[in-house]
Write an enzyme that holds these catalytic residues in place. Structure first.
Site, short mmCIF file in Angstrom:
data_model
loop_
_atom_site.label_atom_id
_atom_site.label_comp_id
_atom_site.label_asym_id
_atom_site.label_seq_id
_atom_site.Cartn_x
_atom_site.Cartn_y
_atom_site.Cartn_z
N ARG A 152 -2.27 -20.43 42.50
CA ARG A 152 -1.07 -20.69 43.31
C ARG A 152 -0.27 -19.42 43.60
O ARG A 152 0.40 -19.34 44.61
CB ARG A 152 -0.19 -21.69 42.56
CG ARG A 152 0.63 -22.52 43.49
CD ARG A 152 1.22 -23.71 42.82
NE ARG A 152 1.49 -23.43 41.42
CZ ARG A 152 1.79 -24.36 40.54
NH1 ARG A 152 1.83 -25.60 40.90
NH2 ARG A 152 2.05 -24.07 39.28
N LYS A 211 -13.56 -28.18 28.22
CA LYS A 211 -12.94 -29.26 27.45
C LYS A 211 -11.42 -29.16 27.52
O LYS A 211 -10.93 -28.06 27.77
CB LYS A 211 -13.42 -29.22 26.01
CG LYS A 211 -12.74 -28.14 25.17
CD LYS A 211 -13.09 -28.36 23.74
CE LYS A 211 -12.37 -27.52 22.79
NZ LYS A 211 -10.98 -27.37 22.72
N ASP A 264 -19.23 -26.33 26.23
CA ASP A 264 -18.74 -26.28 24.86
C ASP A 264 -19.16 -24.89 24.40
O ASP A 264 -20.35 -24.62 24.22
CB ASP A 264 -19.41 -27.35 23.99
CG ASP A 264 -18.87 -27.31 22.57
OD1 ASP A 264 -18.76 -26.20 22.01
OD2 ASP A 264 -18.57 -28.37 22.02
N HIS A 265 -18.20 -24.00 24.25
CA HIS A 265 -18.60 -22.60 24.06
C HIS A 265 -19.36 -22.37 22.76
O HIS A 265 -20.04 -21.37 22.60
CB HIS A 265 -17.41 -21.65 24.20
CG HIS A 265 -16.52 -21.59 23.00
ND1 HIS A 265 -15.56 -22.52 22.73
CD2 HIS A 265 -16.44 -20.70 22.00
CE1 HIS A 265 -14.95 -22.20 21.61
NE2 HIS A 265 -15.45 -21.10 21.14
N LYS A 284 -23.05 -19.74 21.49
CA LYS A 284 -23.11 -18.78 20.39
C LYS A 284 -24.57 -18.59 19.96
O LYS A 284 -25.30 -19.56 19.78
CB LYS A 284 -22.27 -19.26 19.20
CG LYS A 284 -20.77 -19.21 19.48
CD LYS A 284 -19.98 -19.63 18.25
CE LYS A 284 -18.53 -19.91 18.59
NZ LYS A 284 -17.67 -18.75 18.53
N GLU A 294 -10.33 -21.71 10.43
CA GLU A 294 -9.69 -20.63 11.17
C GLU A 294 -8.44 -20.19 10.42
O GLU A 294 -7.67 -21.03 9.95
CB GLU A 294 -9.27 -21.09 12.56
CG GLU A 294 -10.43 -21.46 13.45
CD GLU A 294 -9.93 -21.90 14.82
OE1 GLU A 294 -9.98 -21.09 15.73
OE2 GLU A 294 -9.48 -23.04 14.95
N ASP A 341 -9.51 -31.42 19.20
CA ASP A 341 -9.69 -30.01 19.60
C ASP A 341 -11.02 -29.45 19.08
O ASP A 341 -11.65 -28.64 19.76
CB ASP A 341 -8.52 -29.19 19.04
CG ASP A 341 -8.57 -27.73 19.48
OD1 ASP A 341 -8.81 -27.50 20.69
OD2 ASP A 341 -8.37 -26.84 18.64
N HIS A 392 -16.98 -29.26 19.09
CA HIS A 392 -17.78 -28.20 18.46
C HIS A 392 -18.53 -28.70 17.21
O HIS A 392 -19.71 -28.44 17.05
CB HIS A 392 -16.89 -27.02 18.07
CG HIS A 392 -16.05 -26.48 19.20
ND1 HIS A 392 -16.52 -26.41 20.49
CD2 HIS A 392 -14.79 -25.99 19.24
CE1 HIS A 392 -15.58 -25.89 21.27
NE2 HIS A 392 -14.52 -25.63 20.54
N LYS A 404 -6.79 -25.25 10.77
CA LYS A 404 -6.09 -24.00 11.11
C LYS A 404 -5.30 -23.57 9.87
O LYS A 404 -5.01 -24.39 8.99
CB LYS A 404 -5.11 -24.24 12.26
CG LYS A 404 -5.78 -24.80 13.51
CD LYS A 404 -5.73 -23.83 14.65
CE LYS A 404 -6.28 -24.41 15.91
NZ LYS A 404 -7.37 -23.63 16.49
#
Ligand code: BG6
Length: 518
Positions: free
Chosen positions: A65, A173, A202-203, A207, A241, A260, A265, A365
């Protein structure tokens, strides 16, 4: 090079060409001013160009935008490369050639005239391939996926039948918020594109170490015959993480650890670790097996959730000596939020191979370490000889697939401590990517973007996979039933979740293994 290594190189069996067969095309990035574009997409495309992997001719059009010229967008991308490229310094010659292929189109995602303008930009490209082989990358909010697909269709940029050319949608996602919304989204998208044109990222599947799971299982004979309920006691999958939610509080409030991380994953890793061998290495047979596996994961009844699932939320604490604020004090987080930042689950797979084998998954996390790994814990030896004498001190064998960091695989077994006496203790055989192959680790997005350009859907998620994974996640959420968090569901940042997460295993005499301690 050591002679053995030279021999190993000669024995490399290539399943594809060193360079993928990719034809000329145009990539349109919606959400061109966003974080994902700067951090992941442009660095990945730049590296693919640098490595000679991109098609002989290609164009990149950013769509967003904000009013800016193509030159201004290029200047922003150049800065992004300095900040985020995995190789530094940026190669100016490569960048100059790359930048010449970059264009910008200003527009609102909901405005049909913006798509007419986009069609004009694309229509001015010199060859039919650049004008009609189109990869649309939707780095936008998921609520805009269907409107973009619809507008592309209206502007005649997206066709279900490409007449010799192709158009594809790449989406990120979350694919929906639950089963119902995922179904709606899938339904909306297929109004304008065939399922084969939709590439859901899905990253984790990009990997290297995640891709290696299938190689490890099906290109070796000794492990696969142990890969079942007869030999395996249980499996643990941990994705932890150290970071908190940082600036993503707004997004995370809508999502939580279950949506998430676990729904996507961890479910993908679970499927690769436990699925049956596919009939071939093509995309559909592999995805068929993943769907079969996910459909055999036992759905929890609401009354069973308390015994099988532990959730948690971090309160203030220290992670590696650094102070971490409580989740409820993070930016854009409701101070009374009940959103989970940690989830641990005990699952069962009701199929022939895995019947009765508990599979433990956990993700969170503000944990003590950032680490993703799969641990296959084998059954102990019979209670005679060494086991009879050592009791619980005699450790059972375990195989650990370290997905990140310190990527590798290790096997833990018992050895004799050297000396005149007779002592036993666990020892390890270790394979490390770094020492075997050097430090080359392409970013997941490089592989995934290249595959999307090449039309290879193997590492992308099919509609039915997404829906199966949501069914599992929804069955857990139904058990929580909007119940507020109890005090014992909080954990101080820098811990492995609430104590209850340990109980999930200790109640059956098992224990979580700390990552990096294979
Ligand atoms: C993303 C999640 O999909 O994966 C993030 O939205 C998470 O919350 C990230 O931090 C983890 O990815 P990686 O590659 O760092 O393990």
């Amino acid at each position: 090079m050591h002679p053995n290594e030279a021999m190993d190189e000669l024995m490399t069996c290539r399943l594809d060409q060193a360079r993928k067969a990719v034809g000329p095309c145009t990539l349109v990035i919606f959400g061109a001013s966003g974080d994902l574009t700067a951090r992941k997409l442009i660095p990945a495309l730049y590296h693919l160009s640098k490595d000679g992997q991109m098609p002989a001719d290609f164009r990149i059009v950013g769509f967003a935008r904000r009013a800016k010229s193509a030159a201004e967008w290029r200047a922003e991308l150049r800065e992004a490369l300095t900040a985020y490229s995995r190789s530094q310094p940026v190669d100016e010659a490569v960048w100059e050639t790359f930048a010449q292929r970059v264009d910008y189109c200003e527009g609102d995602l909901t405005d049909p005239t913006a798509y007419v303008k986009l069609a004009g930009v694309i229509g001015a490209f010199p060859t039919p391939e650049l004008r009609q082989n189109l990869l649309f990358y939707l780095a936008t909010s998921p609520s805009q996926f269907s409107v973009v697909a619809e507008q592309l269709h209206v502007a005649q940029l997206l066709h279900r039948d490409g007449h010799g050319y192709w158009q594809r949608l790449v989406i990120e996602k979350p694919f929906g918020h639950d089963l119902e919304t995922a179904r709606e989204l899938n339904h909306e998208l297929t109004r304008f594109a065939h399922e084969q044109q939709v590439f859901r990222i899905d990253h984790y599947l990009g990997k290297e170490t995640v891709q290696n799971i299938l190689t490890f299982r099906f290109a070796n004979s000794i492990f696969e015959r142990l890969w079942n309920r007869d030999a395996v006691d249980h499996i643990q999958i941990t994705v932890s993480e150290k970071i908190g939610v940082g600036s993503r509080g707004g997004y995370y409030e809508e999502s939580g650890a279950l949506r998430d991380m676990l729904q996507n994953h961890l479910m993908q890793v679970l499927a690769l670790v436990t699925m049956e061998p596919p009939v071939s290495l093509d995309a559909e047979p592999i995805r068929d097996e993943k769907v079969k596996l996910l459909s055999s994961v036992r759905r929890l009844q609401p009354g069973q959730v308390a015994d099988h699932v532990v959730r948690g939320q971090y309160c203030e604490g220290f992670v590696s000596g650094e102070a971490q604020a409580a989740y409820r004090d993070e930016l854009k987080v409701n101070p009374q939020s009940d959103v989970e930042t940690f989830v641990a689950v005990k699952l069962f797979i009701d199929n022939w191979r895995w019947a009765g084998v508990p599979i433990y998954l956990r993700t969170g996390k503000a944990m003590p370490l950032s680490a993703s790994e799969v641990r296959v814990q084998f059954k102990p030896t019979p209670n005679v000889l060494f086991a009879a004498q050592c009791g619980p001190l005699l450790d059972a064998n375990a195989l650990t697939l370290r997905l990140q960091p310190d990527e590798g695989i290790s096997l833990r077994f018992t050895g004799k401590v050297p000396g005149v006496g007779y002592g036993l203790r666990p020892v390890r055989m270790n394979f490390s990517y770094d020492s075997e192959f050097g430090a080359y680790t392409p970013e997941a997005y490089e592989r995934l973007l290249l595959d999307a350009i090449a039309g290879d859907a193997t590492l992308f998620i099919r509609r039915d996979e997404v829906e199966q994974a949501w069914e599992i996640a929804d069955s857990i959420r139904a058990g929580w039933d909007a119940r507020p968090l109890d005090p014992h569901e909080f954990y101080p940042a820098g811990n492995w979740g609430p104590h209850l997460a340990d109980t999930l295993l200790t109640q059956s005499g098992r224990a979580w293994r700390e990552p990096r301690n294979p």
